[in-house]
Design a protein around this motif. Structure first.
Motif, PDB file in Angstrom:
ATOM      1  N   PRO A  22      27.894  40.748  40.737  1.00  0.00           N
ATOM      2  CA  PRO A  22      27.979  42.083  40.138  1.00  0.00           C
ATOM      3  C   PRO A  22      26.653  42.847  40.157  1.00  0.00           C
ATOM      4  O   PRO A  22      26.638  44.071  40.114  1.00  0.00           O
ATOM      5  CB  PRO A  22      28.396  41.795  38.684  1.00  0.00           C
ATOM      6  N   GLN A  23      25.544  42.108  40.225  1.00  0.00           N
ATOM      7  CA  GLN A  23      24.227  42.743  40.165  1.00  0.00           C
ATOM      8  C   GLN A  23      23.654  43.077  41.537  1.00  0.00           C
ATOM      9  O   GLN A  23      22.660  43.793  41.639  1.00  0.00           O
ATOM     10  CB  GLN A  23      23.239  41.824  39.428  1.00  0.00           C
ATOM     11  N   LEU A  24      24.271  42.525  42.584  1.00  0.00           N
ATOM     12  CA  LEU A  24      23.749  42.730  43.937  1.00  0.00           C
ATOM     13  C   LEU A  24      24.835  43.261  44.867  1.00  0.00           C
ATOM     14  O   LEU A  24      25.199  42.612  45.844  1.00  0.00           O
ATOM     15  CB  LEU A  24      23.194  41.413  44.487  1.00  0.00           C
ATOM     16  N   PRO A  25      25.355  44.461  44.587  1.00  0.00           N
ATOM     17  CA  PRO A  25      26.376  45.011  45.480  1.00  0.00           C
ATOM     18  C   PRO A  25      25.783  45.219  46.875  1.00  0.00           C
ATOM     19  O   PRO A  25      24.642  45.635  47.026  1.00  0.00           O
ATOM     20  CB  PRO A  25      26.742  46.339  44.817  1.00  0.00           C
ATOM     21  N   VAL A 132      10.794  33.091  38.492  1.00  0.00           N
ATOM     22  CA  VAL A 132      10.896  33.584  37.118  1.00  0.00           C
ATOM     23  C   VAL A 132      11.611  32.533  36.268  1.00  0.00           C
ATOM     24  O   VAL A 132      12.338  31.690  36.778  1.00  0.00           O
ATOM     25  CB  VAL A 132      11.674  34.922  37.058  1.00  0.00           C
ATOM     26  N   THR A 133      11.401  32.623  34.956  1.00  0.00           N
ATOM     27  CA  THR A 133      11.926  31.605  34.045  1.00  0.00           C
ATOM     28  C   THR A 133      12.864  32.201  33.011  1.00  0.00           C
ATOM     29  O   THR A 133      12.575  33.250  32.423  1.00  0.00           O
ATOM     30  CB  THR A 133      10.768  30.903  33.307  1.00  0.00           C
ATOM     31  N   GLY A 134      13.980  31.516  32.778  1.00  0.00           N
ATOM     32  CA  GLY A 134      14.906  31.866  31.712  1.00  0.00           C
ATOM     33  C   GLY A 134      15.062  30.683  30.772  1.00  0.00           C
ATOM     34  O   GLY A 134      15.215  29.549  31.227  1.00  0.00           O
ATOM     35  N   PHE A 183      18.033  34.749  36.421  1.00  0.00           N
ATOM     36  CA  PHE A 183      18.458  35.554  37.561  1.00  0.00           C
ATOM     37  C   PHE A 183      18.472  37.045  37.254  1.00  0.00           C
ATOM     38  O   PHE A 183      18.323  37.865  38.160  1.00  0.00           O
ATOM     39  CB  PHE A 183      19.789  35.046  38.105  1.00  0.00           C
ATOM     40  N   ALA A 184      18.628  37.413  35.984  1.00  0.00           N
ATOM     41  CA  ALA A 184      18.514  38.828  35.618  1.00  0.00           C
ATOM     42  C   ALA A 184      17.120  39.354  35.954  1.00  0.00           C
ATOM     43  O   ALA A 184      16.948  40.519  36.320  1.00  0.00           O
ATOM     44  CB  ALA A 184      18.816  39.015  34.133  1.00  0.00           C
ATOM     45  N   GLN A 185      16.123  38.488  35.833  1.00  0.00           N
ATOM     46  CA  GLN A 185      14.755  38.874  36.196  1.00  0.00           C
ATOM     47  C   GLN A 185      14.537  38.834  37.705  1.00  0.00           C
ATOM     48  O   GLN A 185      13.718  39.579  38.246  1.00  0.00           O
ATOM     49  CB  GLN A 185      13.752  37.920  35.545  1.00  0.00           C
TER      50      GLN A 185
END
Length: 197
Positions: A22-25, A132-134, A183-185
């Motif tokens: 959904p974040q990478l159309p 990046v870290t979550g 992954f949002a970052q």
């Protein structure tokens, strides 16, 4: 544009596609069938980058990888990078979970704090990379709960929730988990480093 997910774990492939699509159309997220590199790093970041670099080199495509695990405060952050092999090289989720429960069996609830940590890494064929870290804080339950998820999900209770990560719907978990946070970052970094044509 195509991006390869540098993992052979079918659970992760499904989860990461659900998180990223959904974040990478316009970006086609592919599975990886190349050789599995030796994960000999000493941190989540090192291991994630090892996997992403290997997949980028093998496929010639931008590669995304993650390394993640459960980190228990009283165990000094272990199992950590050893989460998948905590009970031995067979990578048996059930055995890993049972061993961790046994190790914490005598501890009071206030000493069962921990988190799921995920480092998401991006490696491009030209050598550019980022990580990046979550972190998803919570605690280890005394017994498994829930039928969803995988790995340590049935014994991890995220902060703010009454049940385990395995009690959450797939959609909810993919909104709030350690992977979702990492992954949002990574999405804007991926978009910046490798914009769609």
């Amino acid at each position: 544009m195509q991006v390869v997910l540098a993992t052979h774990n079918a659970h992760k492939v499904g989860e990461l596609r659900d998180i990223l699509a959904p974040q990478l159309p316009g970006i086609d997220v592919l599975g990886y069938d190349g050789p599995e590199p030796v994960e000999n790093g000493v941190s989540f970041a090192e291991n994630a980058l090892i996997k992403a670099r290997a997949a980028a080199a093998h496929t010639g495509l931008p590669a995304i990888a993650d390394d993640s695990g459960i980190c228990v405060d009283v165990l000094g952050g272990s199992p950590g990078i050893f989460s998948a092999r905590w009970a031995g090289p067979a990578r048996d989720d059930g055995e890993n979970l049972r061993l961790l429960l046994w190790q914490l069996s005598d501890l009071a609830d206030e000493h069962r704090a921990g988190n799921f940590t995920c480092v998401a890494a991006l490696a491009l064929p030209d050598g550019r990379e980022d990580a990046v870290t979550g972190v998803w804080p919570g605690r280890v339950l005394r017994q498994p709960s829930g039928a969803g998820g995988f790995g340590y999900d049935p014994i991890f209770q995220p902060d703010g929730y009454a049940g385990s990560a395995a009690d959450l719907s797939r959609e909810e978990k993919n909104r709030v988990s350690h992977r979702a946070r990492a992954f949002a970052q990574l999405v804007p970094i991926l978009t910046r480093l490798a914009p769609a044509p």
